[in-house]
Design an enzyme around this catalytic site. Structure first.
Site, PDB file in Angstrom:
ATOM      1  N   ASP A 110       0.840  -1.200   0.000  1.00 45.24           N
ATOM      2  CA  ASP A 110       0.000   0.000   0.000  1.00 45.24           C
ATOM      3  C   ASP A 110       0.882   1.261   0.000  1.00 45.24           C
ATOM      4  OD1 ASP A 110      -2.264   1.581   0.211  1.00 45.24           O
ATOM      5  OD2 ASP A 110      -2.717   1.048   2.283  1.00 45.24           O
ATOM      6  N   GLY A 127       1.092 -10.122   4.235  1.00 43.43           N
ATOM      7  CA  GLY A 127       2.144  -9.355   4.907  1.00 43.43           C
ATOM      8  C   GLY A 127       1.713  -9.025   6.321  1.00 43.43           C
TER       9      GLY A 127
HETATM   10  P1  ADP Z   1      -1.520  -6.929   3.925  1.00 47.34           P
HETATM   11  O1  ADP Z   1      -1.785  -5.842   4.935  1.00 47.34           O
HETATM   12  O2  ADP Z   1      -2.717  -7.199   3.040  1.00 47.34           O
HETATM   13  O3  ADP Z   1      -0.945  -8.150   4.540  1.00 47.34           O
HETATM   14  P2  ADP Z   1       1.117  -6.118   2.925  1.00 47.34           P
HETATM   15  O4  ADP Z   1       1.419  -4.965   2.056  1.00 47.34           O
HETATM   16  O5  ADP Z   1       1.666  -6.088   4.307  1.00 47.34           O
HETATM   17  O6  ADP Z   1      -0.481  -6.269   2.904  1.00 47.34           O
HETATM   18  O7  ADP Z   1       1.608  -7.441   2.230  1.00 47.34           O
HETATM   19  C1  ADP Z   1       0.994  -8.073   1.151  1.00 47.34           C
HETATM   20  C2  ADP Z   1       2.055  -8.722   0.286  1.00 47.34           C
HETATM   21  O8  ADP Z   1       2.625  -7.727  -0.582  1.00 47.34           O
HETATM   22  C3  ADP Z   1       3.226  -9.319   1.050  1.00 47.34           C
HETATM   23  O9  ADP Z   1       3.490 -10.606   0.507  1.00 47.34           O
HETATM   24  C4  ADP Z   1       4.376  -8.366   0.760  1.00 47.34           C
HETATM   25  O10 ADP Z   1       5.621  -9.035   0.739  1.00 47.34           O
HETATM   26  C5  ADP Z   1       4.028  -7.895  -0.631  1.00 47.34           C
HETATM   27  N1  ADP Z   1       4.613  -6.636  -1.093  1.00 47.34           N
HETATM   28  C6  ADP Z   1       5.104  -5.594  -0.378  1.00 47.34           C
HETATM   29  N2  ADP Z   1       5.541  -4.625  -1.206  1.00 47.34           N
HETATM   30  C7  ADP Z   1       5.317  -5.066  -2.479  1.00 47.34           C
HETATM   31  C8  ADP Z   1       5.572  -4.538  -3.790  1.00 47.34           C
HETATM   32  N3  ADP Z   1       6.126  -3.342  -3.965  1.00 47.34           N
HETATM   33  N4  ADP Z   1       5.193  -5.285  -4.871  1.00 47.34           N
HETATM   34  C9  ADP Z   1       4.620  -6.497  -4.717  1.00 47.34           C
HETATM   35  N5  ADP Z   1       4.367  -7.035  -3.519  1.00 47.34           N
HETATM   36  C10 ADP Z   1       4.712  -6.340  -2.414  1.00 47.34           C
END
Ligand code: ADP
Length: 180
Positions: free
Chosen positions: A44, A129
């Site tokens: 995000d 994540g």
């Molecule tokens: P949530 O709160 O839904 O768990 P997160 O952002 O913490 O969302 O994580 C969701 C997934 O996105 C995780 O597997 C994380 O490693 C991955 N992630 C984080 N940054 C990126 C990025 N720039 N591109 C693709 N995936 C990402």
């Protein structure tokens, strides 16, 4: 035979890759947002940084989003034309409707993408994540939901599952090989 062909077509429309979703040139990328839609950490934060300030300005007008639902904005400075913001479930052990809510994220995002004539859509591993959803279970649920939704969304030509690391990718590849 017809069912088998449909299934094969649906399968070939889904691919998994390792990368940064903010760099993907798709008609829409999906954001694993929180219910405020006002930005957060993880993917995000990365999407908001790459898109620029205008994204949060548009998000403010949306008044949040419920878990399992999705809302769409423009992509601003991203290579993607649109961002689809969906709110994944927080993992609470799996007995609180998490699989259905996660499946709903993928399904509602794809329906919204189709409504906006998007042909290519990229997803991160929603909820895996900060929200703590086990990556192997999430991969299985994601692929099942995408396959099922693509069955009645012929306009969507390609769904990319963007893993941020090799381990997440391995879970997706394994789930893609599984026949449901
Ligand atoms: P949530 O709160 O839904 O768990 P997160 O952002 O913490 O969302 O994580 C969701 C997934 O996105 C995780 O597997 C994380 O490693 C991955 N992630 C984080 N940054 C990126 C990025 N720039 N591109 C693709 N995936 C990402």
């Amino acid at each position: 035979l017809q069912d088998a062909q449909c299934e094969r077509q649906a399968m070939s429309r889904i691919t998994s890759l390792v990368g940064d979703i903010t760099k993907i040139e798709a008609d829409a990328i999906v954001n694993a947002a929180n219910s405020s839609l006002l930005g957060g950490g993880g993917v995000d934060g990365a999407i908001h940084r790459a898109a620029g300030q205008e994204l949060v300005q548009e998000c403010r007008l949306l008044h949040g989003c419920k878990t399992g639902q999705a809302k769409i904005t423009s992509g601003y400075r991203l290579p993607a034309r649109h961002v689809i913001h969906t709110v994944g479930p927080v993992w609470r052990g799996g007995e609180e409707g998490e699989p259905d809510l996660l499946a709903s994220c993928y399904e509602t995002s794809l329906r919204l993408a189709a409504e906006y004539s998007c042909k290519t859509v990229a997803f991160p591993a929603i909820s895996t994540g900060i929200y703590g959803y086990p990556a192997d279970l999430a991969a299985g649920t994601a692929i099942k939901a995408i396959r099922s939704a693509l069955g009645d969304l012929p306009g969507i030509e390609s769904v990319m599952l963007v893993a941020f690391d090799e381990q997440a990718h391995a879970h997706l590849v394994k789930a893609l090989k599984r026949k449901e």
